[in-house]
Design an enzyme around this catalytic site. Structure first.
Site, PDB file in Angstrom:
ATOM      1  N   HIS A 233      17.352  -3.670   1.047  1.00 19.23           N
ATOM      2  CA  HIS A 233      16.440  -2.741   0.382  1.00 19.23           C
ATOM      3  C   HIS A 233      15.208  -2.601   1.264  1.00 19.23           C
ATOM      4  O   HIS A 233      14.496  -3.573   1.511  1.00 19.23           O
ATOM      5  CB  HIS A 233      16.055  -3.253  -1.005  1.00 19.23           C
ATOM      6  CG  HIS A 233      15.156  -2.310  -1.751  1.00 19.23           C
ATOM      7  ND1 HIS A 233      15.640  -1.362  -2.629  1.00 19.23           N
ATOM      8  CD2 HIS A 233      13.803  -2.147  -1.733  1.00 19.23           C
ATOM      9  CE1 HIS A 233      14.631  -0.669  -3.125  1.00 19.23           C
ATOM     10  NE2 HIS A 233      13.506  -1.125  -2.594  1.00 19.23           N
ATOM     11  N   CYS A 234      14.959  -1.386   1.726  1.00 16.57           N
ATOM     12  CA  CYS A 234      13.842  -1.144   2.649  1.00 16.57           C
ATOM     13  C   CYS A 234      12.635  -0.646   1.869  1.00 16.57           C
ATOM     14  O   CYS A 234      12.700   0.399   1.206  1.00 16.57           O
ATOM     15  CB  CYS A 234      14.247  -0.120   3.706  1.00 16.57           C
ATOM     16  SG  CYS A 234      12.938   0.227   4.906  1.00 16.57           S
ATOM     17  N   VAL A 235      11.532  -1.382   1.955  1.00 11.52           N
ATOM     18  CA  VAL A 235      10.314  -0.983   1.233  1.00 11.52           C
ATOM     19  C   VAL A 235       9.665   0.240   1.873  1.00 11.52           C
ATOM     20  O   VAL A 235       8.927   0.964   1.209  1.00 11.52           O
ATOM     21  CB  VAL A 235       9.307  -2.152   1.184  1.00 11.52           C
ATOM     22  CG1 VAL A 235       9.868  -3.309   0.391  1.00 11.52           C
ATOM     23  CG2 VAL A 235       8.915  -2.596   2.593  1.00 11.52           C
ATOM     24  N   ASN A 238      11.459   2.940   0.228  1.00  9.88           N
ATOM     25  CA  ASN A 238      11.547   2.698  -1.211  1.00  9.88           C
ATOM     26  C   ASN A 238      12.953   2.969  -1.725  1.00  9.88           C
ATOM     27  O   ASN A 238      13.153   3.557  -2.790  1.00  9.88           O
ATOM     28  CB  ASN A 238      10.533   3.569  -1.974  1.00  9.88           C
ATOM     29  CG  ASN A 238      10.350   3.106  -3.422  1.00  9.88           C
ATOM     30  OD1 ASN A 238      10.427   1.923  -3.710  1.00  9.88           O
ATOM     31  ND2 ASN A 238      10.126   4.045  -4.319  1.00  9.88           N
ATOM     32  N   SER A 239      13.954   2.515  -0.971  1.00  5.45           N
ATOM     33  CA  SER A 239      15.343   2.724  -1.351  1.00  5.45           C
ATOM     34  C   SER A 239      16.213   1.728  -0.603  1.00  5.45           C
ATOM     35  O   SER A 239      15.748   1.048   0.321  1.00  5.45           O
ATOM     36  CB  SER A 239      15.780   4.156  -1.036  1.00  5.45           C
ATOM     37  OG  SER A 239      17.136   4.357  -1.375  1.00  5.45           O
TER      38      SER A 239
END
Length: 380
Positions: A233-235, A238-239
Site C-alpha cells: 500500500h503506497c501512501v 493513497n492506494s
C-alpha cells in the site's frame, strides 16, 4: 474549563476535539458547504513558508531541510500504526511538484539561461508523470466481492464491519456462521472455482472479504479489500499497488526521476554557472547572493532529498521485479525466515516465482494484459 483550572483531560478528549474541528472545517459552496480534509491543509500552507524561511540563511536552510524528512517519516509511522488512510502524502507530493514548477518558471527561467525547448521538455516530463500517476491511482486489481456477501448484508444477519476504503469503496460484512461454513469447505462458488486452477497454486481464505484469494493476492488492511498480486500500500498515491497498476506505478516513478533530475540540472546550471551539477549542489558560493537564487537553490536541495527517497523506492521495485518477488512476499519471507537476502539485503529472494531475469521481466510486462477470471459464484 479544565485547561483553565489545570485539570487533566479525560482519555480520548483531544481526539474527540480534533474530530469535531475536522468535521466543522467546511467551505461555503453553491450546492452547500464542502467538507475539507484536514490532511490536505498542512502541505499547502507549511511547505511554501518553510522553503521561503530556509532561503533566508544557509543555517536556516540546513535546519529546515533536515527536519522536514524527519517530520514526514514521523507522520508516516503514526498513520501506519493507527492503520489510517490519509491524503497528506498525496497532497504533499502533488503540491511539491506544482510549487517547484512554479518557482522554476518564476525564478529560474527569467534569468535567460534556460531555453524554450528545455522548458517544453521539462513540462512534457511533468505531464507524462501525472498521466502515469493518474493511471496508478485506478483499480489496483481488487478481487470482486462475492454476491452472497452483498445479499447477506441486507438480511440483518449478525455481522462484523470491516474497514472500508476512502475512495468510496464500501466495507463488507460477514457472519460467523458463514465463515465457519466457508472454512469447512462449504463456500459453494469458490470451491468450484478452486477446482479450475492448476494444481500446486496456493490459495487461501480471507475471513474479512469472505473469499478465496488466488496465488500472490493479499488483503490490504488500509483499503479493506483483497488485491491481486498485492505488492504494497503506497501512501504517496493513497492506494494499493497490485496487478493492474504496478506497471503504471513504476512508470510514474521513472518519469518523476527523469523530470526531477533534469529540473535540478537546469536550475544548478543557472544559479551556479561554470560548475557541474554535482559540485554545484555542495559548493555554490553565490547561491545566497540574492533572495531569488537562494530560493531556487533551497528548492533544488528539497528536490534532491525527495528524489533520493523516490530513487531508493524505484531501485527496490526494480530489484524485486528482477527476482519476481513483491514487497508483501518479501516481508512474509523475512517473518517466516524462508527467503535469502541478496545484494546486501536490498532484495529478498523467496525462490518461489523466480524464473530468471528475462522471464521475470516478461511476466511483469504482461501484468494486466489478460482480464481476471470471474468466480463461479458470480457466473451463476
Amino acid at each position: 474549563n479544565r485547561w483553565l483550572t489545570c485539570k487533566s483531560l479525560p482519555p480520548g478528549a483531544l481526539e474527540r476535539i480534533a474530530d469535531t474541528v475536522a468535521d466543522r472545517l467546511r467551505i461555503p459552496w453553491f450546492a452547500g458547504a464542502v467538507k475539507i480534509n484536514v490532511s490536505l491543509v498542512p502541505p499547502l500552507v507549511l511547505l511554501p513558508v518553510f522553503l521561503h524561511v530556509a532561503a533566508l540563511h544557509f543555517l536556516l536552510g540546513l535546519v529546515i531541510l533536515t527536519s522536514l524528512p524527519v517530520v514526514v517519516l514521523w507522520y508516516y509511522y503514526l498513520t501506519h500504526r493507527r492503520k489510517e488512510r490519509t491524503l497528506f502524502f498525496l497532497s504533499l507530493g502533488l503540491f511539491s511538484l506544482g510549487y517547484m514548477y512554479y518557482v522554476f518558471l518564476q525564478e529560474v527561467v527569467p534569468q535567460g539561461h534556460v531555453g524554450y525547448s528545455q522548458v517544453v521538455a521539462l513540462t512534457c516530463g511533468l505531464i507524462l508523470m501525472l498521466a502515469a500517476l493518474s493511471r496508478a491511482k485506478k483499480d489496483p486489481g481488487y478481487l470482486p466481492i462475492p454476491a452472497s456477501n452483498e445479499k447477506s448484508s441486507h438480511r440483518g444477519l449478525p455481522n462484523k464491519s470491516v474497514r472500508g476504503s476512502s475512495n468510496g469503496l464500501h466495507g463488507v460484512t460477514m457472519s460467523g456462521a458463514a465463515i465457519g461454513r466457508a472454512v469447512n469447505g462449504e463456500a459453494k462458488g469458490y470451491s468450484r472455482m478452486s477446482a479450475e486452477e492448476p494444481e500446486g497454486v496456493k490459495k487461501d481464505w480471507c475471513a474479512k472479504c469472505r473469499l478465496v484469494r488466488p496465488a500472490r493476492a493479499g488483503h490490504c488492511r488500509l483499503c479493506g479489500r483483497c488485491v491481486r498480486r498485492l505488492d504494497h500500500h503506497c501512501v504517496w498515491i493513497n492506494s494499493c499497488v497490485g496487478e493492474q497498476n504496478h506497471q503504471a506505478f513504476i512508470l510514474a516513478l521513472s518519469f518523476f526521476m527523469l523530470t526531477s533530475v533534469y529540473g535540478i540540472t537546469l536550475t544548478l546550471h543557472t544559479v551556479c554557472r561554470g560548475r557541474t551539477p554535482f559540485v554545484a549542489l555542495f559548493y555554490c558560493p553565490g547561491a545566497y547572493s540574492d533572495y531569488s537564487s537562494a530560493l531556487s537553490f533551497t528548492c533544488v536541495w528539497y528536490c534532491a532529498i525527495v528524489t533520493a527517497g523516490m530513487g531508493y523506492i524505484l531501485l527496490i521495485q526494480l530489484l524485486n521485479i528482477s527476482y519476481n518477488v513483491t514487497e508483501r512476499e518479501a516481508r512474509l519471507a523475512l517473518r517466516d525466515n524462508t527467503g535469502r537476502r541478496l545484494l546486501g539485503g536490498l532484495v529478498i529472494d523467496t525462490g518461489q516465482y523466480n524464473r530468471g531475469f528475462l522471464c521475470n521481466w516478461g511476466h511483469f510486462l504482461s501484468l494486466g494484459s489478460s482480464p481476471p477470471q470471474r468466480s463461479a459464484e458470480d457466473i451463476v
